[in-house]
Design an enzyme around this catalytic site. Structure first.
Site, PDB file in Angstrom:
ATOM      1  N   ASP A 182      72.879  64.998  76.437  1.00 49.22           N
ATOM      2  CA  ASP A 182      74.137  65.780  76.262  1.00 49.22           C
ATOM      3  C   ASP A 182      74.837  66.798  74.723  1.00 49.22           C
ATOM      4  OD1 ASP A 182      74.929  63.247  75.380  1.00 49.22           O
ATOM      5  OD2 ASP A 182      77.047  63.837  75.969  1.00 49.22           O
ATOM      6  N   GLU A 183      75.007  68.092  75.273  1.00 54.35           N
ATOM      7  CA  GLU A 183      76.400  68.495  74.053  1.00 54.35           C
ATOM      8  C   GLU A 183      74.751  68.194  73.001  1.00 54.35           C
ATOM      9  OE1 GLU A 183      80.728  67.493  75.404  1.00 54.35           O
ATOM     10  OE2 GLU A 183      79.178  65.930  73.627  1.00 54.35           O
ATOM     11  N   HIS A 198      74.162  64.387  68.913  1.00 54.61           N
ATOM     12  CA  HIS A 198      75.485  62.393  69.150  1.00 54.61           C
ATOM     13  C   HIS A 198      75.240  61.837  68.345  1.00 54.61           C
ATOM     14  CE1 HIS A 198      78.845  63.844  71.876  1.00 54.61           C
ATOM     15  NE2 HIS A 198      77.794  64.080  72.010  1.00 54.61           N
ATOM     16  N   ASP A 257      76.507  57.205  69.051  1.00 59.33           N
ATOM     17  CA  ASP A 257      77.010  57.920  68.936  1.00 59.33           C
ATOM     18  C   ASP A 257      76.759  58.663  67.601  1.00 59.33           C
ATOM     19  OD1 ASP A 257      78.587  60.511  69.809  1.00 59.33           O
ATOM     20  OD2 ASP A 257      78.147  59.691  71.688  1.00 59.33           O
TER      21      ASP A 257
HETATM   22  C1  TNX Z   1      82.295  64.409  76.968  1.00 56.66           C
HETATM   23  S1  TNX Z   1      80.413  63.699  78.966  1.00 56.66           S
HETATM   24  C2  TNX Z   1      81.341  64.002  76.649  1.00 56.66           C
HETATM   25  C3  TNX Z   1      81.632  62.702  75.761  1.00 56.66           C
HETATM   26  C4  TNX Z   1      83.139  62.238  75.392  1.00 56.66           C
HETATM   27  C5  TNX Z   1      83.736  63.155  76.659  1.00 56.66           C
HETATM   28  C6  TNX Z   1      85.147  62.593  76.710  1.00 56.66           C
HETATM   29  C7  TNX Z   1      79.413  63.045  78.644  1.00 56.66           C
HETATM   30  C8  TNX Z   1      77.697  63.851  78.153  1.00 56.66           C
HETATM   31  N1  TNX Z   1      80.201  64.092  76.424  1.00 56.66           N
HETATM   32  O1  TNX Z   1      80.430  62.214  74.033  1.00 56.66           O
HETATM   33  O2  TNX Z   1      83.451  60.955  74.937  1.00 56.66           O
HETATM   34  O3  TNX Z   1      83.531  64.017  76.662  1.00 56.66           O
HETATM   35  O4  TNX Z   1      86.047  62.708  77.775  1.00 56.66           O
END
Ligand code: TNX
Length: 553
Positions: free
Chosen positions: A334-335, A271, A201
């Site tokens: 994700d993200e 990440h 990450d």
């Molecule tokens: C979202 S769940 C994230 C994580 C964080 C988490 C904290 C996800 C795919 N991404 O990077 O740690 O929320 O609750």
């Protein structure tokens, strides 16, 4: 006066005989509740030091199962049982016999048959027998040192879901090998079979990759960790660590002995600051980057316009596949903000080169993430692996052979299943165990936020009511996630997951019509006796307080 003393004494005597009478008796109403417990006309089986654990001769898995059972019985009761290989399956009076039985339906299903003569634990596979062993183990009273009476009965069960997971983030905080094994022990006790291990990450890269030593030498360390809740303020203390390949293999085999597959997550293309700090050429701007000292989502992600990035990812995955025999590899997804890609000539060139055309609601950059994921998916499938990714992938046109983890809520899971994806349900409410366990948070250890009470976890139903019948099989399981931004040590891990893991186990195993929260609460204290036996920290208030989902003063 005299009369009341007598009554008190009589009552004390009654309580003491009933409690001793009960306390050396096994009780099969454990967590998760077996799907059938039927009495058999026979006397109790008496488990003593003379009982042996028999297993089929020459079967290494069953031999290990026998040794595990013997170890559990000793931990629970102090009674030491020897194990013995047998070349046939004849009944052996006075003993526990582990058996394989082809006629049992379901790879992890089990049947335990107890009569005065003996105990048989059978499963179609050694994994099923192992689940039966867990049930027998949990049915034993804690702390008896001579004889345990097992009531005559046939106990059987088969899990509702094939995928019964827990996730552990070892990046935001790093935990020693012993803690990961302890997490696996907790999972085994709760009948779970998949550990989703978050290893890379923005705040660190935690898996040794021999072709890229800087990933762990540089990318494994950050200059500080956030103080209090998320902000740019950190403690200025260098923090990090990683698992060597040898340690990973040791953990993988420890889990396999408990029939738990470890699914590694290498989160991409976002990440990734750990990797970018080590190899800045993998980013769009070329850096410099720094392993992040705060939490959240950063704009700096992998540059997928460069062939070199794809080669890097494939090389990393080559080593990951060698360490993890699991059929699934989690590739995150994700993200991933795409602002860098919008500005990056190489990413824009890639969009043209592979012929991406924007669709309604899907930008070219979103589809570029889909293309990248597809390339990785193809590569992994050439090696017999399947991918899991977070639900953002649904916005990128990925192939339906990708399994989706529904985390932003339950709706993406239903949507994914309708499209034909397999889906694992882990919606942040209530499946994020980094969230608080009560709305009244002032007296709780610091947590991420949110609220998922024991009851909310218990009541969660992974299969949406309106999901069409021909799509329901796509919901392959449920999982809870433990992100560790605010979880720094083993007792805090335990506090966050216990007893919520018990509620999760029950929804992973039981059909919805078998679930009953009050009954679960009545069975829970006996499971908690086992937590205490092993000195596991747990949230005791969850056992006694109700309505914690309502704000309290
Ligand atoms: C979202 S769940 C994230 C994580 C964080 C988490 C904290 C996800 C795919 N991404 O990077 O740690 O929320 O609750």
């Amino acid at each position: 006066m005299k009369k009341s003393v007598l009554i008190t004494l009589a009552m004390a005597f009654f309580v003491s005989i009933t409690s001793t009478a009960q306390s050396n008796r096994a009780d099969y109403r454990v967590v998760p509740l077996p799907s059938a417990i039927n009495g058999i006309k026979s006397n109790d089986f008496k488990l003593t030091e003379q009982s042996l654990v028999n297993y089929p001769k020459g079967n290494r898995d069953m031999e290990r199962n026998a040794m595990m059972l013997s170890g559990y019985v000793e931990e629970m009761t102090g009674i030491h049982l020897s194990t013995r290989p047998c070349s046939d399956t004849k009944e052996r009076p006075g003993n526990i016999t582990l058996m394989l039985d082809e006629t049992i339906n379901g790879d992890e299903a089990y049947t335990i048959t107890v009569t005065a003569k003996g105990v048989e634990i059978s499963g179609k596979t050694p994994a099923g027998v192992f689940q039966g062993i867990q049930t027998l183990r949990k049915s034993l009273p804690v702390g008896i040192t001579s004889v345990v009476n097992l009531p005559a009965a046939q106990v059987s069960s088969s899990p509702r879901f094939g995928y019964r997971g827990m996730h552990l983030d070892c990046v935001r905080h790093f935990f020693p090998v012993s803690t990961v094994k302890h997490y696996i022990d907790m999972m085994a006790l709760h009948g779970m079979n998949r550990l989703h291990w978050h290893l890379t990450d923005d705040q660190g890269w935690r898996v040794e990759i021999k072709q890229y030593p800087r990933l762990t030498e540089v990318g494994g360390w950050r200059k500080g960790t956030v103080l209090g809740h998320n902000s740019p303020v950190n403690d200025g203390i260098r923090y990090g660590g990683y698992y060597t390949q040898e340690e990973i293999r040791d953990i993988v085999s420890y889990a396999a002995e408990r029939y738990i597959d470890i699914i590694p997550e290498i989160d991409m293309p976002g990440h990734m600051l750990g990797a970018l700090t080590a190899y800045p050429e993998l980013g769009c701007t070329g850096g410099p980057y720094e392993v992040w000292c705060q939490w959240g989502v950063t704009d700096d992600i992998l540059c997928v316009g460069k062939d070199q990035t794809l080669q890097f990812v494939k090389n990393v995955l080559d080593e990951v596949m060698q360490m993890f025999p699991s059929e699934y590899i989690h590739i995150g997804g994700d993200e991933s903000p795409r602002v860098r890609w919008q500005e990056c000539p190489l990413c824009q060139q890639r969009i043209k080169q592979v012929g991406i055309v924007a669709e309604q609601g899907k930008s070219p950059e979103a589809l570029l993430q889909g293309w990248f994921t597809g390339e990785i998916q193809k590569y992994l499938s050439q090696h017999g692996k399947r991918i899991i990714g977070w639900d953002e992938l649904l916005g990128c046109n990925v192939s339906t052979s990708a399994t989706i983890m529904s985390w932003t809520g339950a709706e993406p899971g239903a949507k994914g299943a309708k499209l034909g994806h397999d889906v694992i349900m882990t919606p942040n409410t209530p499946m994020y165990f980094d969230h608080y366990q009560t709305k009244s948070t002032w007296n709780e250890p610091m947590a991420f936020g949110g609220c998922a009470t024991l009851k909310m976890v218990y009541d969660f139903e992974p299969v949406a009511a309106d999901l069409p019948a021909d799509k329901r099989h796509h919901i392959i399981g449920a999982q809870a996630n433990l992100w560790t931004e605010y979880v720094t040590c083993e007792p805090q891990i335990d506090y966050q997951v216990l007893p919520r893991m018990a509620a999760l186990a029950e929804l992973q195993w039981l059909q919805p019509d078998q679930k009953d929260y009050n009954d679960f609460k009545a069975r829970l204290p006996r499971l908690v006796e086992i937590y205490k036996l092993y000195n596991w920290t747990y949230r005791a208030k969850s056992l006694v307080l109700e309505n914690e989902d309502k704000p309290q003063n």
